[in-house]
Design an enzyme around this catalytic site. Structure first.
Site, PDB file in Angstrom:
ATOM      1  N   ASP A  35       0.568  -1.186   0.024  1.00 53.84           N
ATOM      2  CA  ASP A  35       0.167  -0.312   0.329  1.00 53.84           C
ATOM      3  C   ASP A  35       0.764   1.443   0.502  1.00 53.84           C
ATOM      4  OD1 ASP A  35      -1.609   1.352  -0.211  1.00 53.84           O
ATOM      5  OD2 ASP A  35      -2.671   0.982   1.903  1.00 53.84           O
ATOM      6  N   ASN A  83     -10.456  -2.861  -6.334  1.00 51.23           N
ATOM      7  CA  ASN A  83      -9.486  -1.906  -6.823  1.00 51.23           C
ATOM      8  C   ASN A  83     -10.223  -1.529  -8.526  1.00 51.23           C
ATOM      9  OD1 ASN A  83      -6.445  -3.064  -5.837  1.00 51.23           O
ATOM     10  ND2 ASN A  83      -7.722  -1.012  -4.950  1.00 51.23           N
TER      11      ASN A  83
HETATM   12  C1  FPP Z   1      -1.952   0.044  -3.224  1.00 54.05           C
HETATM   13  O1  FPP Z   1      -1.089   1.426  -3.510  1.00 54.05           O
HETATM   14  C2  FPP Z   1      -1.532  -0.335  -4.793  1.00 54.05           C
HETATM   15  C3  FPP Z   1      -2.121  -1.392  -5.625  1.00 54.05           C
HETATM   16  C4  FPP Z   1      -3.265  -1.440  -5.842  1.00 54.05           C
HETATM   17  C5  FPP Z   1      -1.458  -2.529  -6.032  1.00 54.05           C
HETATM   18  C6  FPP Z   1      -0.037  -2.526  -6.532  1.00 54.05           C
HETATM   19  C7  FPP Z   1       0.665  -3.062  -7.625  1.00 54.05           C
HETATM   20  C8  FPP Z   1       1.952  -2.923  -7.041  1.00 54.05           C
HETATM   21  C9  FPP Z   1       2.395  -2.478  -6.554  1.00 54.05           C
HETATM   22  C10 FPP Z   1       2.390  -2.890  -8.714  1.00 54.05           C
HETATM   23  C11 FPP Z   1       2.202  -4.136  -9.341  1.00 54.05           C
HETATM   24  C12 FPP Z   1       2.244  -5.518  -8.804  1.00 54.05           C
HETATM   25  C13 FPP Z   1       2.007  -6.425  -9.863  1.00 54.05           C
HETATM   26  C14 FPP Z   1       2.067  -7.249  -9.519  1.00 54.05           C
HETATM   27  C15 FPP Z   1       1.561  -5.916 -11.991  1.00 54.05           C
HETATM   28  P1  FPP Z   1      -2.643   2.572  -3.875  1.00 54.05           P
HETATM   29  O2  FPP Z   1      -2.501   3.589  -5.400  1.00 54.05           O
HETATM   30  O3  FPP Z   1      -3.852   2.173  -3.355  1.00 54.05           O
HETATM   31  O4  FPP Z   1      -1.908   3.844  -3.168  1.00 54.05           O
HETATM   32  P2  FPP Z   1      -2.652   5.124  -1.932  1.00 54.05           P
HETATM   33  O5  FPP Z   1      -3.596   4.349  -0.786  1.00 54.05           O
HETATM   34  O6  FPP Z   1      -1.413   5.586  -1.502  1.00 54.05           O
HETATM   35  O7  FPP Z   1      -3.375   5.883  -3.255  1.00 54.05           O
END
Ligand code: FPP
Length: 265
Positions: A35, A83
């Site tokens: 996250d 998501n």
């Molecule tokens: C949460 O950060 C992360 C995600 C929803 C996606 C996780 C993806 C990756 C680490 C990269 C891609 C992985 C693969 C396997 C292709 P957020 O966007 O919710 O962060 P925030 O809470 O700060 O907005």
């Protein structure tokens, strides 16, 4: 001293952390909620997708160090059921990143003997990505020593509902009797059946929620929360989390060796 002998402070710190690690007390299974990609990007005035891109680099680092120290199972929350509600452009960039990741890692999974095991509502993935996900899963399915489980379009409650439906069907077919239902039997209906439960769950970015990730499987898991945003969570952060895990006493509801019975859960 030649250039090759110069040891950077980062290397020293990593070597120090590694030296403290007890190889006999490693978690068998680490689950990770990655996250903070969006906040990492916002702090730098970059588009969110740059955060996800750096998040992918962090993922490679973390998986490498887990592999190197000998952790056989890692499960990552790559894309939750919720998501799908993100802006379409972000969803499509995340799918593209997944596509790039699999195309890039495919060979390395084969060479390193890593099973790529996707869980979740894979039928919701765009067709091309789904095909790739299934292909890589099939070609690595014979590996058992190292398993990278990737939760995609995953929701823990949905997984439990699906398991209940499977169990009810088998009861109706007379395959299972009501008297046979217990935790072990039920576990067999979950998508993670056969995997050990996670010993350690890591969540980055300062949030202290589980967010519907493996709710059945983490009943006795040690939880590790860190304020570090996922793109900054690298090898040393991983080692720090493993050392923190090793400092804990896991009792599984039993009484401590040293403590008193009123220590609670
Ligand atoms: C949460 O950060 C992360 C995600 C929803 C996606 C996780 C993806 C990756 C680490 C990269 C891609 C992985 C693969 C396997 C292709 P957020 O966007 O919710 O962060 P925030 O809470 O700060 O907005």
């Amino acid at each position: 001293m030649s250039n090759s002998q110069v040891v950077s402070p980062v290397q020293i710190a990593e070597a120090d952390l590694l030296a403290q690690l007890d190889a006999d007390l490693l978690p068998r299974h680490v689950a990770i909620i990655m996250d903070g990609n969006g906040r990492w990007a916002a702090l730098r005035g970059l588009p969110r997708i740059e955060g996800h891109r750096q998040g992918l680099t962090a993922l490679r680092d973390v998986l490498d160090i887990c592999h190197e120290v000998g952790i056989p199972h890692v499960t990552i929350y790559a894309f939750s059921h919720e998501n799908w509600n993100r802006p379409a452009a972000e969803v499509s960039m995340l799918m593209r990143l997944l596509d790039e990741y699999l195309k890039h890692e495919r060979q390395s999974f084969m060479e390193r003997g890593i099973r790529f095991f996707p869980i979740g509502r894979l039928e919701k993935l765009p067709h091309a990505v789904r095909t790739l996900v299934q292909e890589v899963a099939e070609e690595t399915q014979h590996f058992t020593e190292h398993v990278l489980t990737v939760a995609l379009s995953y929701g823990g409650r949905a997984e439990i509902i699906d398991a209940v439906k499977g169990l009810v069907k088998d009861i109706q077919l007379g395959i299972v009797g009501e008297g046979q239902i217990n935790e072990d039997l039920f576990e067999g209906y979950l998508t993670t059946h056969g995997l050990p439960d996670p010993d350690l769950l890591i969540r980055t970015s300062g949030e202290t929620r589980i967010s519907n990730f493996l709710p059945w499987q983490i009943a006795y898991t040690e939880l590790y929360f860190t304020k570090t945003l996922w793109p900054d969570f690298r090898r040393q952060e991983t080692l720090a989390a493993l050392l923190d895990y090793q400092s804990r006493e896991r009792r599984f509801g039993r009484v401590s060796h040293t403590g008193s019975p009123q220590n609670g859960l």
